[in-house]
Design an enzyme around this catalytic site. Sequence first.
Site, PDB file in Angstrom:
ATOM      1  CG  HIS A  26      -7.730   3.265  -0.262  1.00 16.72           C
ATOM      2  ND1 HIS A  26      -7.045   2.679  -1.278  1.00 16.72           N
ATOM      3  CD2 HIS A  26      -6.844   4.080   0.388  1.00 16.72           C
ATOM      4  CE1 HIS A  26      -5.786   3.115  -1.258  1.00 16.72           C
ATOM      5  NE2 HIS A  26      -5.639   3.966  -0.257  1.00 16.72           N
TER       6      HIS A  26
ATOM      7  CD  GLU B 297      -7.562   6.572   4.548  1.00 16.52           C
ATOM      8  OE1 GLU B 297      -8.134   6.503   3.446  1.00 16.52           O
ATOM      9  OE2 GLU B 297      -6.483   7.189   4.721  1.00 16.52           O
TER      10      GLU B 297
ATOM     11  CG  HIS C  19      -1.942   1.051   1.275  1.00 16.73           C
ATOM     12  ND1 HIS C  19      -3.103   0.955   2.020  1.00 16.73           N
ATOM     13  CD2 HIS C  19      -1.989   2.277   0.703  1.00 16.73           C
ATOM     14  CE1 HIS C  19      -3.812   2.054   1.881  1.00 16.73           C
ATOM     15  NE2 HIS C  19      -3.153   2.886   1.097  1.00 16.73           N
TER      16      HIS C  19
ATOM     17  CG  HIS D 176      -1.524   6.079  -2.599  1.00 15.71           C
ATOM     18  ND1 HIS D 176      -2.676   5.854  -3.308  1.00 15.71           N
ATOM     19  CD2 HIS D 176      -1.766   5.663  -1.334  1.00 15.71           C
ATOM     20  CE1 HIS D 176      -3.593   5.326  -2.502  1.00 15.71           C
ATOM     21  NE2 HIS D 176      -3.056   5.205  -1.297  1.00 15.71           N
TER      22      HIS D 176
ATOM     23  CG  ASP E 218      -1.664   5.711   2.720  1.00 14.19           C
ATOM     24  OD1 ASP E 218      -1.954   5.453   1.540  1.00 14.19           O
ATOM     25  OD2 ASP E 218      -2.493   6.212   3.517  1.00 14.19           O
ATOM     26  CG  ASP E 219      -0.131   8.940   0.403  1.00 14.03           C
ATOM     27  OD1 ASP E 219      -0.078   8.870  -0.835  1.00 14.03           O
ATOM     28  OD2 ASP E 219      -1.136   8.590   1.061  1.00 14.03           O
TER      29      ASP E 219
HETATM   30  N1  ADE Z   1      -4.683   8.633  -2.026  1.00 13.20           N
HETATM   31  C1  ADE Z   1      -3.446   8.731  -1.528  1.00 13.20           C
HETATM   32  N2  ADE Z   1      -3.429   8.387  -0.239  1.00 13.20           N
HETATM   33  C2  ADE Z   1      -4.703   8.057   0.096  1.00 13.20           C
HETATM   34  C3  ADE Z   1      -5.320   7.596   1.285  1.00 13.20           C
HETATM   35  N3  ADE Z   1      -4.657   7.426   2.419  1.00 13.20           N
HETATM   36  N4  ADE Z   1      -6.651   7.373   1.252  1.00 13.20           N
HETATM   37  C4  ADE Z   1      -7.332   7.551   0.124  1.00 13.20           C
HETATM   38  N5  ADE Z   1      -6.794   7.968  -1.009  1.00 13.20           N
HETATM   39  C5  ADE Z   1      -5.473   8.207  -1.030  1.00 13.20           C
HETATM   40 ZN    ZN Z   2      -3.827   4.704   0.532  1.00 11.13          ZN
END
Ligand code: ADE
Ligand code: ZN
Length: 349
Positions: free
Chosen positions: A207, A210, A27, A29, A288-289
């Site tokens: 997703h 969350e 996971h 992005h 994630d990011d």
């Molecule tokens: N796009 C990038 N990060 C995300 C996240 N945590 N939740 C939903 N969309 C995303």
């Molecule tokens: Zn994500």
Amino acid sequence: MTATHIPTIPADRLPALLAAMPKAELHIHIEGSLEPELIFALAQRNGVSLPYASVEALRAAYAFTDLQSFLDIYYAGASVLLKAQDFEDMAWAYFQRAAADNVVHAELFFDPQTHTARGVPFAVVIEGLTHAVARAKDELGISASLIMCFLRHLSEDEAFATLEEALPYLDRFIGVGLDSSERGHPPEKFARVFARCRELGLHLVAHAGEEGPPEYIWSALDVLHVERIDHGVRSLEDPKLVERLSHDGIALTVCPLSNIKLCVFKDMAQHNLAKLLAAGLKATVNSDDPAYFGGYMNQNFTETFAALPLGAPQAYALARNSFEASFATPAQKAGWIEQLDATFAKFAV
Ligand code: ADE
Ligand code: ZN
């Protein structure tokens, strides 16, 4: 080896073990790996003007209150990506960091609509990312693949149009996902396009849970037929859902630092990762990011283990789950699990 039969690991060796153990990231992005320094370098290279005066000013804006407050900045950051080389440079930077964290396999999300909406052709995005994936294999020994995400704040028709553009490149990505603003955009909004992707033989993830309620996890499973749930931390609110997820062995790609930065949990001590594992769920740890949330894979492991009642058995389970839940071949999975066992044996007393 299994999580209940791992050798005794002295507590003071746990941080080094977390860093050294081989792991898969499921996971990430790739646009969320764009560090402020690279955003500024690409802005200069491409003549894009940014609404921030400096790297420091941009970083200072990373104070998020929820998912949407992050997404607004994340989409703005991606505006510097114009050429195939930009996408390659971004992904290559990620792979170098992943290698340093002993990530041996990565499944990367990418958001084509973020780019095609700005006039960047799908071909440019996929060419750049594909080059980086090949280079990761050749130069770093990392196995990697791509998962194309649909933006859920857009319509299903727009998702279909994106799928149409992607059809000539079906051999370049292994599956589809669903991301962006969760609340108000339930999985069932994308029932038809996911059904088409299923017919095409693509892997399916989404997703869910969350910020959105457990009902979204149910519909990701029952309407979209996904194989993994991205995040899924709200599943614990519904005991029947926990039973379903554990019975079917559906993995959750949990992203601890993301959850703290986006205020899903107040702080790491409140995170439910330990409870998810204790409930028998196939949780994994992911970044994630990472450029926005304060760390890559090993930072996520280090901070969760420092704050929660987690030890070597959970470390083993999380790493093993990451391989088992991946879309790699059985032979690849067996090889990585062998490496994992060897690492644990090396750290035993
Ligand atoms: N796009 C990038 N990060 C995300 C996240 N945590 N939740 C939903 N969309 C995303
Ligand atoms: Zn994500």
